[in-house]
Motif scaffolding. Structure first.
Motif, PDB file in Angstrom:
ATOM      1  N   GLN A  45      44.105  39.101  35.587  1.00 21.96           N
ATOM      2  CA  GLN A  45      42.635  38.681  35.636  1.00 21.96           C
ATOM      3  C   GLN A  45      42.123  39.211  36.861  1.00 21.96           C
ATOM      4  O   GLN A  45      42.555  39.051  38.149  1.00 21.96           O
ATOM      5  N   LEU A  46      40.859  40.022  36.870  1.00 20.39           N
ATOM      6  CA  LEU A  46      40.385  40.650  37.789  1.00 20.39           C
ATOM      7  C   LEU A  46      38.793  40.118  38.058  1.00 20.39           C
ATOM      8  O   LEU A  46      38.298  39.751  37.258  1.00 20.39           O
ATOM      9  N   TRP A  47      38.645  39.812  39.375  1.00 19.98           N
ATOM     10  CA  TRP A  47      37.217  39.193  39.736  1.00 19.98           C
ATOM     11  C   TRP A  47      36.490  40.409  40.347  1.00 19.98           C
ATOM     12  O   TRP A  47      36.865  41.124  41.329  1.00 19.98           O
ATOM     13  N   ILE A  48      35.362  40.537  39.720  1.00 18.24           N
ATOM     14  CA  ILE A  48      34.366  41.514  40.067  1.00 18.24           C
ATOM     15  C   ILE A  48      33.249  41.104  40.612  1.00 18.24           C
ATOM     16  O   ILE A  48      32.345  40.358  39.815  1.00 18.24           O
ATOM     17  N   ASN A  49      32.888  41.194  41.792  1.00 19.61           N
ATOM     18  CA  ASN A  49      31.249  40.683  42.389  1.00 19.61           C
ATOM     19  C   ASN A  49      30.285  41.062  41.721  1.00 19.61           C
ATOM     20  O   ASN A  49      30.294  42.188  41.077  1.00 19.61           O
ATOM     21  N   SER A  88      46.967  40.397  44.428  1.00 22.12           N
ATOM     22  CA  SER A  88      47.118  41.618  45.357  1.00 22.12           C
ATOM     23  C   SER A  88      45.765  42.038  46.022  1.00 22.12           C
ATOM     24  O   SER A  88      45.949  41.691  47.307  1.00 22.12           O
ATOM     25  N   ILE A  89      44.714  42.032  45.221  1.00 24.81           N
ATOM     26  CA  ILE A  89      43.636  41.898  45.928  1.00 24.81           C
ATOM     27  C   ILE A  89      43.083  40.306  46.092  1.00 24.81           C
ATOM     28  O   ILE A  89      43.366  39.546  44.893  1.00 24.81           O
ATOM     29  N   GLY A  90      42.549  40.091  47.055  1.00 21.88           N
ATOM     30  CA  GLY A  90      42.239  38.509  47.259  1.00 21.88           C
ATOM     31  C   GLY A  90      42.943  37.725  48.133  1.00 21.88           C
ATOM     32  O   GLY A  90      42.786  36.429  48.572  1.00 21.88           O
ATOM     33  N   ARG A  91      44.366  38.611  48.583  1.00 22.67           N
ATOM     34  CA  ARG A  91      45.178  37.872  49.431  1.00 22.67           C
ATOM     35  C   ARG A  91      44.710  38.180  50.888  1.00 22.67           C
ATOM     36  O   ARG A  91      43.806  38.715  51.040  1.00 22.67           O
ATOM     37  N   PHE A  92      45.331  37.184  51.596  1.00 22.37           N
ATOM     38  CA  PHE A  92      44.956  37.433  53.279  1.00 22.37           C
ATOM     39  C   PHE A  92      44.729  38.714  53.748  1.00 22.37           C
ATOM     40  O   PHE A  92      43.866  39.063  54.539  1.00 22.37           O
ATOM     41  N   VAL A  97      37.451  39.089  34.527  1.00 22.14           N
ATOM     42  CA  VAL A  97      38.097  39.913  33.542  1.00 22.14           C
ATOM     43  C   VAL A  97      39.472  39.629  33.052  1.00 22.14           C
ATOM     44  O   VAL A  97      40.215  39.851  33.922  1.00 22.14           O
ATOM     45  N   THR A  98      39.819  39.145  32.018  1.00 23.38           N
ATOM     46  CA  THR A  98      40.983  38.752  31.677  1.00 23.38           C
ATOM     47  C   THR A  98      41.714  39.507  30.413  1.00 23.38           C
ATOM     48  O   THR A  98      41.050  39.682  29.494  1.00 23.38           O
ATOM     49  N   TYR A  99      42.913  40.142  30.816  1.00 21.73           N
ATOM     50  CA  TYR A  99      43.644  41.282  29.751  1.00 21.73           C
ATOM     51  C   TYR A  99      44.663  40.722  29.798  1.00 21.73           C
ATOM     52  O   TYR A  99      45.582  40.486  30.404  1.00 21.73           O
ATOM     53  N   ASP A 107      35.635  46.101  48.222  1.00 26.37           N
ATOM     54  CA  ASP A 107      34.156  45.981  47.423  1.00 26.37           C
ATOM     55  C   ASP A 107      34.274  46.964  46.052  1.00 26.37           C
ATOM     56  O   ASP A 107      34.510  48.151  46.274  1.00 26.37           O
ATOM     57  N   PRO A 108      34.074  46.524  44.918  1.00 23.06           N
ATOM     58  CA  PRO A 108      33.336  45.210  44.532  1.00 23.06           C
ATOM     59  C   PRO A 108      34.517  44.128  43.986  1.00 23.06           C
ATOM     60  O   PRO A 108      34.211  43.327  43.393  1.00 23.06           O
ATOM     61  N   PHE A 109      35.652  44.562  44.301  1.00 19.41           N
ATOM     62  CA  PHE A 109      36.850  43.665  43.541  1.00 19.41           C
ATOM     63  C   PHE A 109      36.932  42.586  44.489  1.00 19.41           C
ATOM     64  O   PHE A 109      37.416  42.643  45.760  1.00 19.41           O
ATOM     65  N   LEU A 110      37.033  41.324  44.030  1.00 22.70           N
ATOM     66  CA  LEU A 110      37.611  40.033  44.973  1.00 22.70           C
ATOM     67  C   LEU A 110      38.708  39.468  44.645  1.00 22.70           C
ATOM     68  O   LEU A 110      39.337  39.126  45.536  1.00 22.70           O
ATOM     69  N   ALA A 111      39.372  39.785  43.293  1.00 24.28           N
ATOM     70  CA  ALA A 111      40.784  39.338  43.396  1.00 24.28           C
ATOM     71  C   ALA A 111      41.421  40.136  42.111  1.00 24.28           C
ATOM     72  O   ALA A 111      40.699  40.404  41.244  1.00 24.28           O
TER      73      ALA A 111
END
Ligand code: FJE
Ligand code: FE
Length: 296
Positions: free
Chosen positions: A123-127, A36-40, A73-75, A46-50
């Motif tokens: 999985q959430l990517w936080i900058n 969802s976040i991180g797609r085109f 962050v893997t849940y 901000d601050p979430f990358l994916a």
């Protein structure tokens, strides 16, 4: 009404400003993710990358790959994943468990199914801020049974980061973050405060819910909702089934982002340097020279 009650209320509820349906796509080796976040259309929130909702069945997985400059962050929602890094640190995260990994200056690892059937999770990517991108890598792991939980008025919350309904997470967030897993029974109504300056979103995992204002139409699974300005969010379960969603908020960094896959820095020069460091196994990638995951 007492002062205490007043202070718990939301004076400016956040509205849903954008809605995305995350469709399945291929990622890793044979794995499927709903990004969802991180797609085109939504490169960065901000601050979430994916944000990936993943679904992996052996032999598919995410074999050896590097990270630098952010946290993952893997849940786990179903099944288990084995993670193994280039320092020889190895572990299994099972249903309900959380692995909060600060990649910092460098991690090379594999994330592979640990059990039969399909492993599912988020999985959430936080900058990380420019000051923290090159810190030593670190893991925080909480087993599902140790995750703080609270139940009140048909609402259950599992607190992965931050606090809600009096329950508090032990996770240390370098980029200030809240990560809440809510389940609302039919008829339940939630009012959850969120710091005003933070960006926040909802991702629906199960059932359907009404978010923002009571007149809005119900939202179903695999949808990401970006929340606008305000001091909290309201949600209603007007259906006959449980509603489960995550609510995630974070303090925006307000810094430039230059991303090349799993490397996230502030400038192109830093990305060039990162590729050089990774190729030459230096500056945090030293141990990548001889490491191969054990089941290769
Ligand atoms: C990847 C870089 C990566 N989504 N969801 C490039 F880091 C990854 C990757 C993942 C991942 C792992 C898990 Cl356990 C869950 C994920 C991306 O490892 F697939 C590519 N292509
Ligand atoms: Fe990874």
């Amino acid at each position: 009404m007492t002062d205490a009650q007043v202070s718990c209320e939301i004076s400016e509820p956040r509205m849903v400003t954008r809605k995305f349906l995350a469709r399945p796509q291929h990622e890793g080796v044979g794995a499927i993710v709903r990004r969802s976040i991180g797609r085109f259309e939504l490169r960065y929130f901000d601050p979430f990358l994916a944000l990936d909702e993943f679904s992996v069945t052996a032999p598919a997985g995410f074999p050896d790959h590097p990270h630098r400059g952010f946290e993952t962050v893997t849940y786990m929602l179903q099944g288990s994943m084995t993670h193994e890094d280039f320092e020889g640190q190895k572990g299994i995260i099972g249903p309900g468990d959380v692995q909060w990994m600060t990649a910092g200056r460098g991690i090379v690892h594999s994330e592979m199914p640990a059990s039969q059937g399909t492993q599912k999770g988020l999985q959430l990517w936080i900058n990380l801020s420019s000051k923290q991108k090159m810190i030593e890598p670190k893991y925080q792991e909480i087993s599902g049974k140790d995750i703080a939980e609270a139940t009140e008025d048909g609402i259950n919350v599992r607190v992965i980061a931050g606090e809600a309904l009096g329950a508090k997470s032990p996770i240390y967030t370098r980029t200030p973050t809240m990560y809440l897993d809510f389940t609302l029974k039919p008829g339940a109504h939630l009012q959850q405060p969120i710091p005003t300056s933070w960006n926040a979103f909802v991702y629906v995992l199960e059932g359907e819910g009404v978010f923002g204002i009571p007149q809005s139409s119900p939202v179903t699974t695999h949808h990401l909702l970006l929340l606008g300005h305000g001091d909290g969010v309201e949600a209603w379960n007007r259906s006959t089934k449980p509603l489960r969603f995550i609510l995630v908020g974070g303090e925006p960094l307000g810094e430039p982002v230059v991303q090349l896959g799993p490397f996230v820095m502030n400038t192109q020069e830093e990305i060039d340097r990162t590729i050089y460091d990774f190729d030459n196994c230096i500056n945090g990638f030293e141990k990548a020279r001889h490491w191969r995951r054990s089941d290769f």
